[in-house]
Design an enzyme around this catalytic site. Structure first.
Site, PDB file in Angstrom:
ATOM      1  N   GLY A 132       0.714  -1.389  -0.044  1.00 20.36           N
ATOM      2  CA  GLY A 132      -0.256  -0.136  -0.292  1.00 20.36           C
ATOM      3  C   GLY A 132       0.724   1.561   0.216  1.00 20.36           C
ATOM      4  O   GLY A 132       0.003   2.589   0.505  1.00 20.36           O
ATOM      5  N   SER A 134       2.632   2.779  -2.414  1.00 17.65           N
ATOM      6  CA  SER A 134       2.660   2.214  -4.531  1.00 17.65           C
ATOM      7  C   SER A 134       3.994   2.367  -4.556  1.00 17.65           C
ATOM      8  O   SER A 134       3.746   3.367  -5.641  1.00 17.65           O
ATOM      9  CB  SER A 134       1.967   4.003  -4.098  1.00 17.65           C
ATOM     10  OG  SER A 134       2.007   4.473  -5.478  1.00 17.65           O
ATOM     11  N   ASP A 179      -1.301   8.460  -6.357  1.00 19.46           N
ATOM     12  CA  ASP A 179       0.153   8.135  -6.473  1.00 19.46           C
ATOM     13  C   ASP A 179       0.990   8.461  -7.251  1.00 19.46           C
ATOM     14  O   ASP A 179       2.155   9.357  -7.339  1.00 19.46           O
ATOM     15  CB  ASP A 179       0.355   6.334  -6.954  1.00 19.46           C
ATOM     16  CG  ASP A 179      -0.636   5.676  -5.790  1.00 19.46           C
ATOM     17  OD1 ASP A 179      -1.129   6.625  -4.574  1.00 19.46           O
ATOM     18  OD2 ASP A 179      -1.244   4.805  -6.305  1.00 19.46           O
TER      19      ASP A 179
HETATM   20  P1  NG1 Z   1      -2.745   2.011  -4.421  1.00 21.27           P
HETATM   21  O1  NG1 Z   1      -2.614   1.467  -2.137  1.00 21.27           O
HETATM   22  O2  NG1 Z   1      -1.028   2.574  -4.535  1.00 21.27           O
HETATM   23  O3  NG1 Z   1      -3.237   0.601  -4.606  1.00 21.27           O
HETATM   24  C1  NG1 Z   1      -5.540   2.431  -5.199  1.00 21.27           C
HETATM   25  C2  NG1 Z   1      -4.698   3.938  -5.571  1.00 21.27           C
HETATM   26  C3  NG1 Z   1      -4.831   5.665  -5.515  1.00 21.27           C
HETATM   27  C4  NG1 Z   1      -6.165   5.435  -4.479  1.00 21.27           C
HETATM   28  C5  NG1 Z   1      -6.036   4.961  -3.276  1.00 21.27           C
HETATM   29  C6  NG1 Z   1      -6.596   4.470  -2.084  1.00 21.27           C
HETATM   30  C7  NG1 Z   1      -3.839   3.413  -8.154  1.00 21.27           C
HETATM   31  C8  NG1 Z   1      -2.686   3.339  -8.913  1.00 21.27           C
HETATM   32  N1  NG1 Z   1      -4.472   4.166  -6.638  1.00 21.27           N
HETATM   33  O4  NG1 Z   1      -3.783   2.955  -4.138  1.00 21.27           O
HETATM   34  O5  NG1 Z   1      -5.114   6.367  -6.730  1.00 21.27           O
HETATM   35  O6  NG1 Z   1      -7.250   5.299  -5.217  1.00 21.27           O
HETATM   36  O7  NG1 Z   1      -5.371   3.479  -3.533  1.00 21.27           O
HETATM   37  O8  NG1 Z   1      -6.897   5.969  -1.492  1.00 21.27           O
HETATM   38  O9  NG1 Z   1      -5.015   2.980  -8.495  1.00 21.27           O
END
Ligand code: NG1
Length: 457
Positions: A132, A134, A179
């Site tokens: 989480g 990124s 991200d």
């Molecule tokens: P992560 O935690 O990197 O999977 C995802 C989305 C963000 C946001 C968050 C929740 C992608 C690349 N990233 O992040 O845009 O929605 O979840 O806040 O889809």
């Protein structure tokens, strides 16, 4: 790995020539504002010292070769073309291809395909995958920057971030723009409130004497096919909610793509929340019920609102689409981000901590993106001295973010190790905790600057 000597040397060993430059793309931790970005509402992340590094050597032909220092990741070779075919869902190479495909399709890229060069690339990094933080978007940003630099294409960071947010949908997720934006725009020593459509970043300082501590639940939150479905369900639920709210208010729907577009001078966030709470019932909705409300054919509605990037439709969910809870989370979370920005700007640490705690509750109960391990980790953190503790990122595993006073960190670290790892996780999932050390469980990072291109030698 030493980046100035060992990394370029390894590149040389693999490819038989030296790399021209190294790209650094940082991970991020989101302090507050979960799943608000694709709804058009702000987020409040900071970029991390942990990053992905790509050593890049420009080629004269159209081949892209990518290797990872970690042998767990398979080798990747492909040719630049109009439509680069993706690998299997969840394949790490898709993140590299997403960044490159994004640049090829970008209306701001002045170079036609015939004029573009490929490159050789070696990847390493310090962001734990599936946590989480990124790592995947950092890889998308790194590959886009590598490709832009290799082809001497100029870019402006904010518009690149906006482009890469939709370019990442190539991998199959329907996420937002947080991200890529923080990875490109991050500022040393500051968190950023990021607003979308259009993208704007407002720096905000973190409180003196307090640390942002990231704890890893050790439950991997990777975007496999099943996890992607769990994630993508949320943007679809929001899309359905927007259509129904729009239909109720204006008699037709289709003009608004995001919840934020339903807010204006006539209707503030509280009014929209009120409308949503009186429109949506607690029970889940089927496509048939949604279609009846919209007065349309169920197949047509499903095709329109449930369509994924690859053309497939999402289908039904076992418990029905949870519109009431999802909208309640998004709208209250958006308000919490604004209030957090104000609290941090005025140095009101305790107010910020309380908002973090409220955010976790809302993520758990209304957006349903937590899991038992994250809930236990948050609970243990609060009992161990964190004033604020919440899950961070997409959810379903990964990390928590905690606000801890500097002088309490040692005791906090010891308690997390003992109470979460030894007394909880090792009993429940011993295979996950076996070869873990304290550095894998807990990290502290100051806000780092955004991505950069570094000289290779
Ligand atoms: P992560 O935690 O990197 O999977 C995802 C989305 C963000 C946001 C968050 C929740 C992608 C690349 N990233 O992040 O845009 O929605 O979840 O806040 O889809």
């Amino acid at each position: 790995m030493d980046l100035s000597t060992e990394f370029p040397r390894l590149f040389h060993q693999i490819y038989g020539h030296w790399c021209d430059f190294i790209v650094r793309a940082p991970g991020r931790v989101n302090l507050i504002g979960e799943h608000t970005d694709y709804n058009g509402f702000p987020v409040l992340p900071m970029s991390l010292e942990q990053a992905i590094y790509a050593a890049v050597g420009v080629r004269t032909d159209k081949t892209v070769q990518v290797r990872n220092v970690d042998p767990l990741y398979s080798e990747l070779t492909f040719t630049l073309e109009c439509r680069i075919p993706p690998g299997n869902p969840g394949d790490w190479g898709n993140y590299v291809k997403a960044g490159i495909q994004g640049v090829i399709d970008w209306e701001r890229n002045p170079k036609p395909l015939e004029a573009l060069h490929g490159f050789d690339c070696l990847i390493t990094g310090t962001i734990p995958p599936g946590s989480g933080l990124s790592s995947s978007s950092a890889l998308v940003v790194a590959s886009a920057l590598a490709f832009l630099e290799a082809n001497e294409i100029p870019y402006e960071r904010a518009s690149l971030a906006e482009m890469l947010a939709s370019a990442e949908h190539y991998v199959g997720t329907q996420g937002g723009g947080m991200d890529q934006a923080i990875c490109l725009l991050g500022e040393a020593g500051q968190a950023l409130k990021i607003d979308f459509f259009p993208l704007r970043a407002s720096p905000v300082p973190l409180p003196e004497g307090w640390s942002i501590v990231i704890c890893n639940s050790l439950i991997r939150a990777e975007k496999t096919r099943a996890a992607m479905r769990l994630y993508n369900r949320r943007p679809i639920e929001c899309r359905i909610a927007v259509a129904m709210l729009e239909k109720q208010r204006f008699g037709s729907y289709g003009n608004c793509a995001r919840l934020s577009q339903l807010i204006g001078p006539e209707c503030g966030p509280e009014n929209l929340l009120e409308q949503a709470m009186s429109l949506f019932h607690e029970e889940g909705y089927s496509w048939t019920e949604i279609a009846e409300f919209l007065k349309e054919d169920p197949d047509e509605v499903e095709g329109r609102l449930g369509r994924m990037r690859d053309g497939s439709v999402f289908g039904e969910t076992e418990d029905g689409f949870q519109l009431r809870k999802r909208v309640r989370h998004v709208l209250t979370e958006a308000t919490r981000v604004e209030r957090s920005f104000r609290a941090l700007s005025s140095g009101d640490v305790l107010q910020f901590a309380e908002l973090m705690n409220d955010s976790h509750r809302s993520c758990r109960d209304d957006y349903e993106i937590s899991c038992p391990e994250l809930d236990v980790l948050v609970q243990v953190a609060r009992l161990s001295g964190a004033k604020g503790a919440r899950l961070t990122g997409a959810g379903f595993g990964g990390c928590t973010v905690n606000l801890v006073r500097d002088d309490k960190i040692d005791a906090f670290r010891a308690m997390i190790w003992e109470e979460y790892l030894q007394r909880y996780l090792m009993l429940k999932r011993p295979e996950l905790g076996e070869s873990v050390d304290s550095g894998d469980m807990l990290s502290i990072s100051k806000p780092a600057r955004g991505s950069e291109i570094m000289k290779a030698r």
